[in-house]
Design an enzyme around this catalytic site. Sequence first.
Site, PDB file in Angstrom:
ATOM      1  N   GLY A 357      -4.617  42.796   1.079  1.00  0.00           N
ATOM      2  CA  GLY A 357      -5.778  43.872   1.538  1.00  0.00           C
ATOM      3  C   GLY A 357      -7.079  43.297   1.109  1.00  0.00           C
ATOM      4  O   GLY A 357      -7.272  43.970   1.125  1.00  0.00           O
ATOM      5  N   THR A 358      -8.843  42.209   1.950  1.00  0.00           N
ATOM      6  CA  THR A 358      -9.778  41.332   2.208  1.00  0.00           C
ATOM      7  C   THR A 358     -11.231  41.676   2.801  1.00  0.00           C
ATOM      8  O   THR A 358     -10.777  41.288   4.063  1.00  0.00           O
ATOM      9  CB  THR A 358      -9.836  39.482   1.662  1.00  0.00           C
ATOM     10  N   VAL A 359     -12.714  41.914   2.925  1.00  0.00           N
ATOM     11  CA  VAL A 359     -13.295  41.336   3.399  1.00  0.00           C
ATOM     12  C   VAL A 359     -14.237  40.177   3.127  1.00  0.00           C
ATOM     13  O   VAL A 359     -14.579  40.023   1.763  1.00  0.00           O
ATOM     14  CB  VAL A 359     -14.254  42.865   3.466  1.00  0.00           C
ATOM     15  N   SER A 376     -12.693  41.388  -2.765  1.00  0.00           N
ATOM     16  CA  SER A 376     -11.186  41.527  -1.790  1.00  0.00           C
ATOM     17  C   SER A 376     -10.306  42.586  -3.085  1.00  0.00           C
ATOM     18  O   SER A 376     -10.313  42.438  -4.383  1.00  0.00           O
ATOM     19  CB  SER A 376     -10.542  40.779  -2.014  1.00  0.00           C
ATOM     20  N   MET A 439     -11.252  35.708   6.531  1.00  0.00           N
ATOM     21  CA  MET A 439      -9.705  36.839   4.944  1.00  0.00           C
ATOM     22  C   MET A 439      -8.751  37.152   5.075  1.00  0.00           C
ATOM     23  O   MET A 439      -8.085  36.488   6.752  1.00  0.00           O
ATOM     24  CB  MET A 439     -10.666  38.231   5.258  1.00  0.00           C
TER      25      MET A 439
END
Length: 539
Positions: A357, A358-359, A376, A439
């Site tokens: 689940g 990354t930004v 992340s 991402m």
Amino acid sequence: MTVQYDSLMYPYASKRNVVYGKKGMVATSQPLAAQAGLDLLKKGGNAIDAAIATAACLTVVEPTSNGIGSDCFALVWVDGKLHGLNGSGQAPEGLSIEAVKQLGYDTELPKFGMVPVTVPGTPKAWAELSKRFGKLPLTDVLAPAIDYAENGYPLSPTLAKYWNQAVNTFKRLLTGDEFKAWFDTFAPNGEPPKAGELWKSPGHAKTLRSIAETNAVSFYEGEIAEQIDTYFKKYNGFLRKEDLQAYEPEWVDPISVNYRGYDVWEIPPNGQGLIALEALKIVEGFEFTERDSVDTLHQQIEAMKLAFVDGMKYITDPNEMNIPIDLLLSEKYAEKRRSLIGEEAITPEAGKPQQGGTVYLATADEEGNMVSFIQSNYMGFGSGIVIPGTGIAMQNRGHNFSLDEGHDNCLKPGKKTYHTIIPGFLTKESQAVGPFGVMGGFMQPQGHMQVVMNTVDFHLNPQAALDAPRWMWSEGKTVHVEGSLPTHLAQALKRKGHDIQVALDGGSFGRGQIIWRDPETGVLAGGTEPRTDGEVAAW
């Protein structure tokens, strides 16, 4: 020389145009975080300050993808040089294959709970970036994130969607007492907040303030470290304050390949950027005349498959790698892998080079500094473990370790695992073109390859390069494609032997950002992801 693209060409449906600016730019997946970063630039900060501020805000305004307990990586362009920072943490000293198998996990580490948590690298990486390249004190840089955590913010639509999915999933899977703090923090009434609804986390604010005031010392040696240690001991986890104390982010030399005159840069292993570079090296031997053709897509997919199986076999902690990076990226090895690509889809196998689940966010300022930054918790909210009263959601990076003692990425105490998050950067003739990233777990090197080719081979502007329909190889001959990919291309790929799966949702194909800089005028051009709530904030 700047990147060449047609700024007026938009071949794909999108709600967005390229954004231009001169004094500064921040691009990320959440508008409030982008604006916070831009505010730091306007207050006298540089691109590094803006990146840290944006990253800290994202732990609050997009907790579905990252948190204070995350890992991170950065590529930083300052004074004509690119610097790499590895902000990933190591396995706790008590975490071993034997210990995991004694708990009943014989084939892989679990996804959730105490077991897969490795040392979070993000807080100390923020402090290290600020210390080396920032202009403003960390207390000023983290102030916007603290404000959002303390006073609340309204959820954006895509954020609300993934928050709802996580709560529904966790209600089914996370039943132990160790997960109660996660629900208390992120679903206090048993339900997720909805789009437009205000959410706040006072504990999160308190933790961020402590990190800011102590330059992250409290997280690794002080009160917060004690809280983490106590919680993991209570529920028989492996992470200890001694593991936190031992952690230091690492400055590393970025790795690159030259692709048709552009240098494409990635963080070296334990990140998976090596896969994107190897794939580009393989496809450079082909000539591409148009993006939306079956031959282009087929050759891209086949090259990525070959690079990916190499990466999955060899990438691990750089101190444990058995194959040198330069051999995997060599012309000779690229030719060998390229020769395997024919007219039909293949089931790839790892090669073996002959030894000899990354930004995500991107920032730029008027001085020419630029940052490519990724952060992340791994699978959305991560492990499901939150340290009570702190807002710290712990990542679950340990899940990537192998329990096979013969595998390069096998679990060992103090070792760093294969890491999915990768920032990218593009230069040409020793001048910065700019930061880019996509991402999304194992989609990331695939997204990097597609974005670079969209830019370099097909001259798409930053927004169009992100808008273009994406594909994602998963295993064997299975390739997922977005519904926006023309049907005739999907059918043609199927005729070549690919098992084509059309996705109903674009979320799994990654979320990217791009900032390109014209070295002659200093004008910045930014694109942001149409698959999320992203924004390019410019000045």
